[in-house]
Write an enzyme that holds these catalytic residues in place. Structure first.
Site, PDB file in Angstrom:
ATOM      1  N   GLU A  70     -37.391  24.692  27.186  1.00 38.16           N
ATOM      2  CA  GLU A  70     -38.772  25.066  27.516  1.00 38.16           C
ATOM      3  C   GLU A  70     -39.304  23.933  28.374  1.00 38.16           C
ATOM      4  OE1 GLU A  70     -40.165  27.848  26.864  1.00 38.16           O
ATOM      5  OE2 GLU A  70     -38.877  28.691  25.311  1.00 38.16           O
TER       6      GLU A  70
ATOM      7  N   CYS B 202     -48.455  23.180  29.308  1.00 38.72           N
ATOM      8  CA  CYS B 202     -47.323  23.609  30.138  1.00 38.72           C
ATOM      9  C   CYS B 202     -47.640  24.905  30.864  1.00 38.72           C
ATOM     10  CB  CYS B 202     -46.066  23.751  29.295  1.00 38.72           C
ATOM     11  SG  CYS B 202     -46.282  24.822  27.870  1.00 38.72           S
TER      12      CYS B 202
HETATM   13  P1  NDP Z   1     -40.804  14.579  28.112  1.00 37.04           P
HETATM   14  O1  NDP Z   1     -39.756  15.343  28.821  1.00 37.04           O
HETATM   15  O2  NDP Z   1     -41.137  13.217  28.607  1.00 37.04           O
HETATM   16  O3  NDP Z   1     -40.447  14.412  26.559  1.00 37.04           O
HETATM   17  C1  NDP Z   1     -40.151  15.519  25.731  1.00 37.04           C
HETATM   18  C2  NDP Z   1     -39.374  15.037  24.514  1.00 37.04           C
HETATM   19  O4  NDP Z   1     -38.069  14.607  24.917  1.00 37.04           O
HETATM   20  C3  NDP Z   1     -40.015  13.843  23.819  1.00 37.04           C
HETATM   21  O5  NDP Z   1     -39.847  13.956  22.430  1.00 37.04           O
HETATM   22  C4  NDP Z   1     -39.220  12.705  24.390  1.00 37.04           C
HETATM   23  O6  NDP Z   1     -39.242  11.572  23.583  1.00 37.04           O
HETATM   24  C5  NDP Z   1     -37.833  13.297  24.414  1.00 37.04           C
HETATM   25  N1  NDP Z   1     -36.896  12.600  25.285  1.00 37.04           N
HETATM   26  C6  NDP Z   1     -37.142  11.687  26.263  1.00 37.04           C
HETATM   27  N2  NDP Z   1     -35.985  11.291  26.851  1.00 37.04           N
HETATM   28  C7  NDP Z   1     -34.994  11.961  26.242  1.00 37.04           C
HETATM   29  C8  NDP Z   1     -33.574  12.017  26.415  1.00 37.04           C
HETATM   30  N3  NDP Z   1     -32.951  11.290  27.348  1.00 37.04           N
HETATM   31  N4  NDP Z   1     -32.853  12.826  25.615  1.00 37.04           N
HETATM   32  C9  NDP Z   1     -33.466  13.608  24.677  1.00 37.04           C
HETATM   33  N5  NDP Z   1     -34.802  13.604  24.474  1.00 37.04           N
HETATM   34  C10 NDP Z   1     -35.563  12.788  25.240  1.00 37.04           C
HETATM   35  O7  NDP Z   1     -42.082  15.521  28.107  1.00 37.04           O
HETATM   36  P2  NDP Z   1     -43.533  15.191  27.572  1.00 37.04           P
HETATM   37  O8  NDP Z   1     -43.470  14.795  26.148  1.00 37.04           O
HETATM   38  O9  NDP Z   1     -44.208  14.294  28.540  1.00 37.04           O
HETATM   39  O10 NDP Z   1     -44.209  16.631  27.602  1.00 37.04           O
HETATM   40  C11 NDP Z   1     -44.822  17.159  28.738  1.00 37.04           C
HETATM   41  C12 NDP Z   1     -43.899  18.129  29.428  1.00 37.04           C
HETATM   42  O11 NDP Z   1     -43.541  19.162  28.510  1.00 37.04           O
HETATM   43  C13 NDP Z   1     -44.564  18.840  30.584  1.00 37.04           C
HETATM   44  O12 NDP Z   1     -43.659  18.926  31.652  1.00 37.04           O
HETATM   45  C14 NDP Z   1     -44.860  20.215  30.022  1.00 37.04           C
HETATM   46  O13 NDP Z   1     -44.968  21.217  30.990  1.00 37.04           O
HETATM   47  C15 NDP Z   1     -43.697  20.424  29.128  1.00 37.04           C
HETATM   48  N6  NDP Z   1     -43.989  21.424  28.120  1.00 37.04           N
HETATM   49  C16 NDP Z   1     -43.343  22.620  28.164  1.00 37.04           C
HETATM   50  C17 NDP Z   1     -43.666  23.611  27.266  1.00 37.04           C
HETATM   51  C18 NDP Z   1     -42.961  24.913  27.285  1.00 37.04           C
HETATM   52  O14 NDP Z   1     -43.044  25.608  26.290  1.00 37.04           O
HETATM   53  N7  NDP Z   1     -42.263  25.291  28.340  1.00 37.04           N
HETATM   54  C19 NDP Z   1     -44.709  23.417  26.257  1.00 37.04           C
HETATM   55  C20 NDP Z   1     -45.308  22.119  26.288  1.00 37.04           C
HETATM   56  C21 NDP Z   1     -44.942  21.169  27.194  1.00 37.04           C
HETATM   57  P3  NDP Z   1     -40.329  10.427  23.920  1.00 37.04           P
HETATM   58  O15 NDP Z   1     -41.673  11.073  23.887  1.00 37.04           O
HETATM   59  O16 NDP Z   1     -40.122   9.480  22.811  1.00 37.04           O
HETATM   60  O17 NDP Z   1     -39.966   9.900  25.286  1.00 37.04           O
END
Ligand code: NDP
Length: 498
Positions: A245, A279
């Site tokens: 997602e 998102c």
């Molecule tokens: P990120 O991609 O920065 O982080 C998402 C999650 O992935 C966090 O828990 C993060 O941990 C973790 N993460 C970071 N690096 C890695 C890695 N290398 N391997 C595995 N996991 C990792 O997104 P955001 O948290 O900034 O969220 C915003 C984004 O999410 C926007 O692009 C938004 O559009 C999208 N989104 C999509 C939705 C959907 O349903 N399609 C719904 C809501 C949001 P950590 O935070 O500790 O870095």
């Protein structure tokens, strides 16, 4: 020199992840950072718990999930307050988010048996002597990786469906909202105290990466498209299936026969709720020429009335301090390339807040139109007709949701949008309808949460055939005779050869 901690930015102190309010810097929670070994151990414990959970059957899981749903409903104010403090969103927005999550738990619990449970499947003439059976069996342990912007709704959108399907879940919440993630698993443990069926591991991105490599049977990732690529690469090493997602840059199309007041209301809500950090938030608007000026006036009037600040306002702080730079860059880029700010503008960015900003006539190649802004900003561009609106809306690699305002052509326009979801004469509403699947296309990801597809996403199809009589057309055996094969050829020509 000691680095100054920016409120809201995650801080690791003595192996603890310290979560702070983006508005005040007040501490919202403190969670132990998991090592690689901790993550592997959590998954191992979940594996055993998952067998127990699967063994409860649909009825046993349904009863427990409904108890969890009831607990969330009873404590909705407490959870909303935590979400507000930790992420900054207004309490009312947090309530709406939790209500939506509760609705999803309820639906998943009540419908898992019907959608995933064992059932007979009709056979066909060629194998008429066999009956078919189908069921969706749990994967085992599902790793759920969630973002900070909807720290209740997004993990539950995957976890509730995965749990209802009989899986154990290990959640890695965003480093910006770990306390909310922990609250969710703690509340679940209150109603399911027997086994660690739903647990969390905390830390920065490397903990998410460790979860991908920990032996989970499936990863459900919600977050940015850039991180999604890393998650897929890590999961590819072990052929671990993933659900993505990803991000979005959703468009709204306003046709000439739209109710402009309703369209402006939904546009401001869809673009600016949760300070635009959604998102499926509306970020781009395409309005047909005859109604463009009137629509922009209405949007500016409504958006101009929104209040901004820490408490009791419409718009709270930007959760991730680094996002403020992205929002500022997009506003600057829009103006530098010839766009105009009819509300807000560069001065709207006042850390940790961004005031509502409406940009018009922004070139389509501007970062403000092409990249996810994640702030309370909108670009509104004039188009000749609905066809031009659709082709501009569809011009980006993202394709998550969308919105259409109009009457006569609205359904046709919604169907032509290159997106996984669309709302007609509203915005964002598909997210709350638990009977509909949620997910995107292209850079917005693949796979579906919510609805029947969302349940099937967390079950492996298990197909079984069972002999119920002698074969009339024996073919899958060395005992077949040349006469049998000749008869088979005659039958197939009669049936399909026309
Ligand atoms: P990120 O991609 O920065 O982080 C998402 C999650 O992935 C966090 O828990 C993060 O941990 C973790 N993460 C970071 N690096 C890695 C890695 N290398 N391997 C595995 N996991 C990792 O997104 P955001 O948290 O900034 O969220 C915003 C984004 O999410 C926007 O692009 C938004 O559009 C999208 N989104 C999509 C939705 C959907 O349903 N399609 C719904 C809501 C949001 P950590 O935070 O500790 O870095």
């Amino acid at each position: 020199m000691t680095a100054v901690h920016v409120p809201g930015a995650p801080l690791v102190e003595a192996d603890q992840l310290v979560s702070t309010s983006p508005a005040t810097g007040a501490e919202a929670g403190r969670l132990p950072v998991a090592t690689d070994a901790d993550v592997r151990q959590a998954v191992e414990r979940a594996r055993a718990a998952g067998e127990w959970w699967a063994g409860l059957g649909f009825a046993g899981r349904r009863a427990r999930l409904l108890r969890w749903r009831a607990l969330l409903a009873k404590r909705i104010e407490q959870l909303a307050e935590l979400v507000h403090v930790e992420g900054g969103k207004p309490v009312a927005d947090a309530i709406v988010e939790i209500v939506t999550a509760i609705e999803h738990i309820d639906w998943a619990a009540r419908n898992a048996a019907r959608v995933l449970g064992p059932r007979r499947v009709r056979s066909r003439l060629i194998l008429a002597e066999f009956s078919g059976h189908l069921e969706y069996q749990p994967y085992g342990v599902v790793g759920v990786i969630g973002p900070w912007n909807y720290p209740v709704f997004t993990p539950i959108g995957s976890a509730a469906y995965a749990l209802a399907a009989g899986n154990a879940v290990v959640l890695k919440p965003s480093e910006y909202t770990p306390a909310t993630g922990q609250w969710l698993v703690d509340s679940f443990a209150e109603v399911v105290p027997e086994q660690p069926v739903f647990t969390a591991v905390h830390g920065l991105g490397d903990v998410g990466a460790a979860l991908c490599r920990s032996g989970v049977a499936k990863v459900a990732f919600t977050g940015s498209t850039a991180t999604a690529r890393k998650v897929m690469a890590a999961c590819a090493e072990t052929l671990t299936p993933v659900l993505i997602e990803g991000g979005g840059k959703d468009a709204m199309i306003v046709d000439s026969d739209a109710n402009l007041d309703a369209a402006a209301e939904a546009c401001v809500w869809g673009g600016m709720t949760n300070a635009g950090q959604t998102c499926i938030g509306i970020e781009r608007v395409y309005v047909v020429d005859p109604v463009f000026d009137a629509f922009v006036d209405k949007v500016v009037t409504r958006a101009g009335r929104l209040t901004v600040g820490p408490e009791g306002t419409d718009i709270g702080p930007i959760t991730m301090p680094t996002q403020l730079d992205v929002i500022r860059r997009h506003i600057d880029a829009a103006i530098a390339s010839g766009g105009r700010a009819v509300l807000g503008g560069p001065d709207a960015v006042q850390p940790p807040y961004v005031h509502p900003t409406v940009l018009v006539d922004v070139p389509e190649d501007s970062a403000a139109v092409r990249e996810e802004t994640f702030g309370p900003t909108l670009t509104i561009n004039r188009v000749r007709d609905a066809d031009e609106a659709v082709s501009r809306a569809n011009a980006l690699p993202y394709g998550l949701g969308g919105s259409v305002f109009g009457r006569r052509r609205a359904v046709a326009i919604a169907r032509r949008m290159r997106s996984g979801m669309a709302s007609i004469n509203s915005s964002l509403t598909f997210a709350g309808m638990s009977t509909l699947p949620f997910g995107g296309v292209g850079d917005s990801g693949f796979g579906r949460i919510h609805g029947e597809d969302g349940l099937r996403e967390f079950g492996r199809a298990k197909a079984v055939t069972r002999r119920r009589g002698r074969s009339l057309l024996p073919s899958m055996t060395f005992d077949r005779t040349p006469t049998d094969v000749a008869r088979l050829v005659r039958v197939i020509k009669t049936m399909y050869g026309r």
